[in-house]
Motif scaffolding. Structure first.
Motif, PDB file in Angstrom:
ATOM      1  N   SER A 262       0.820  -1.211   0.000  1.00  0.00           N
ATOM      2  CA  SER A 262       0.000   0.000   0.000  1.00  0.00           C
ATOM      3  C   SER A 262       0.854   1.261   0.000  1.00  0.00           C
ATOM      4  N   LYS A 263       1.894   1.265   0.817  1.00  0.00           N
ATOM      5  CA  LYS A 263       2.778   2.435   0.908  1.00  0.00           C
ATOM      6  C   LYS A 263       3.514   2.660  -0.408  1.00  0.00           C
ATOM      7  N   GLN A 264       4.008   1.599  -1.023  1.00  0.00           N
ATOM      8  CA  GLN A 264       4.726   1.736  -2.291  1.00  0.00           C
ATOM      9  C   GLN A 264       3.811   2.263  -3.397  1.00  0.00           C
ATOM     10  N   ILE A 265       2.584   1.763  -3.448  1.00  0.00           N
ATOM     11  CA  ILE A 265       1.630   2.251  -4.447  1.00  0.00           C
ATOM     12  C   ILE A 265       1.313   3.719  -4.186  1.00  0.00           C
ATOM     13  N   SER A 266       1.097   4.075  -2.916  1.00  0.00           N
ATOM     14  CA  SER A 266       0.828   5.478  -2.565  1.00  0.00           C
ATOM     15  C   SER A 266       1.995   6.376  -2.949  1.00  0.00           C
ATOM     16  N   ASN A 267       3.220   5.916  -2.693  1.00  0.00           N
ATOM     17  CA  ASN A 267       4.407   6.691  -3.067  1.00  0.00           C
ATOM     18  C   ASN A 267       4.477   6.885  -4.581  1.00  0.00           C
ATOM     19  N   LEU A 268       4.203   5.842  -5.332  1.00  0.00           N
ATOM     20  CA  LEU A 268       4.216   5.940  -6.788  1.00  0.00           C
ATOM     21  C   LEU A 268       3.149   6.915  -7.274  1.00  0.00           C
TER      22      LEU A 268
ATOM     23  N   GLY B  52       1.725  11.794  -9.703  1.00  0.00           N
ATOM     24  CA  GLY B  52       0.590  12.711  -9.645  1.00  0.00           C
ATOM     25  C   GLY B  52      -0.711  12.152 -10.195  1.00  0.00           C
ATOM     26  N   VAL B  53      -0.838  10.835 -10.149  1.00  0.00           N
ATOM     27  CA  VAL B  53      -2.032  10.171 -10.673  1.00  0.00           C
ATOM     28  C   VAL B  53      -2.474   9.096  -9.692  1.00  0.00           C
ATOM     29  N   GLN B  54      -3.770   9.071  -9.378  1.00  0.00           N
ATOM     30  CA  GLN B  54      -4.295   7.997  -8.539  1.00  0.00           C
ATOM     31  C   GLN B  54      -4.511   6.776  -9.424  1.00  0.00           C
ATOM     32  N   LEU B  55      -3.809   5.691  -9.117  1.00  0.00           N
ATOM     33  CA  LEU B  55      -3.870   4.485  -9.936  1.00  0.00           C
ATOM     34  C   LEU B  55      -5.004   3.557  -9.537  1.00  0.00           C
ATOM     35  N   PHE B  56      -5.358   3.568  -8.259  1.00  0.00           N
ATOM     36  CA  PHE B  56      -6.385   2.674  -7.745  1.00  0.00           C
ATOM     37  C   PHE B  56      -7.360   3.441  -6.887  1.00  0.00           C
ATOM     38  N   ILE B  57      -8.609   3.016  -6.912  1.00  0.00           N
ATOM     39  CA  ILE B  57      -9.624   3.542  -6.001  1.00  0.00           C
ATOM     40  C   ILE B  57      -9.731   2.550  -4.861  1.00  0.00           C
ATOM     41  N   ARG B  58      -9.405   3.018  -3.666  1.00  0.00           N
ATOM     42  CA  ARG B  58      -9.424   2.128  -2.507  1.00  0.00           C
ATOM     43  C   ARG B  58     -10.786   2.188  -1.835  1.00  0.00           C
ATOM     44  N   ASN B  59     -11.217   1.026  -1.334  1.00  0.00           N
ATOM     45  CA  ASN B  59     -12.440   1.028  -0.526  1.00  0.00           C
ATOM     46  C   ASN B  59     -12.081   0.630   0.893  1.00  0.00           C
TER      47      ASN B  59
ATOM     48  N   GLU C 214      -9.835  -2.535   1.711  1.00  0.00           N
ATOM     49  CA  GLU C 214      -8.572  -2.660   0.980  1.00  0.00           C
ATOM     50  C   GLU C 214      -8.673  -3.524  -0.262  1.00  0.00           C
ATOM     51  N   GLU C 215      -9.873  -3.656  -0.812  1.00  0.00           N
ATOM     52  CA  GLU C 215      -9.975  -4.216  -2.139  1.00  0.00           C
ATOM     53  C   GLU C 215      -9.910  -3.040  -3.086  1.00  0.00           C
ATOM     54  N   LEU C 216      -9.688  -3.293  -4.330  1.00  0.00           N
ATOM     55  CA  LEU C 216      -9.496  -2.208  -5.282  1.00  0.00           C
ATOM     56  C   LEU C 216     -10.573  -2.232  -6.340  1.00  0.00           C
ATOM     57  N   SER C 217     -10.874  -1.074  -6.838  1.00  0.00           N
ATOM     58  CA  SER C 217     -11.771  -0.943  -7.974  1.00  0.00           C
ATOM     59  C   SER C 217     -10.970  -0.402  -9.136  1.00  0.00           C
ATOM     60  N   ASN C 218     -11.395  -0.718 -10.322  1.00  0.00           N
ATOM     61  CA  ASN C 218     -10.696  -0.160 -11.470  1.00  0.00           C
ATOM     62  C   ASN C 218     -11.606   0.718 -12.268  1.00  0.00           C
TER      63      ASN C 218
END
Length: 50
Positions: free
Chosen positions: A25-31, A36-43, A46-50
């Motif tokens: 989670s931290k690595q994805i947040s850092n990326l 400057g782009v949100q790659l995943f929508i978190r719920n 902690e499952e992800l939506s696309n």
């Protein structure tokens, strides 16, 4: 990390790589912050939506 996108789960991707879910989670947040782009929508669970 394609496993996160394929499984839509930080937890499952972390288990596959033998690391803590919080590390993924931290690595994805850092990326996301870096590019400057949100790659995943978190719920809430902690499952992800696309």
């Amino acid at each position: 990390m394609p496993e996160v996108a394929e499984r839509l789960s930080f937890t499952e991707a972390a288990a596959e790589h033998f690391v803590a879910q919080s590390a993924i989670s931290k690595q994805i947040s850092n990326l996301e912050e870096l590019i400057g782009v949100q790659l995943f929508i978190r719920n809430e669970i902690e499952e992800l939506s696309n």
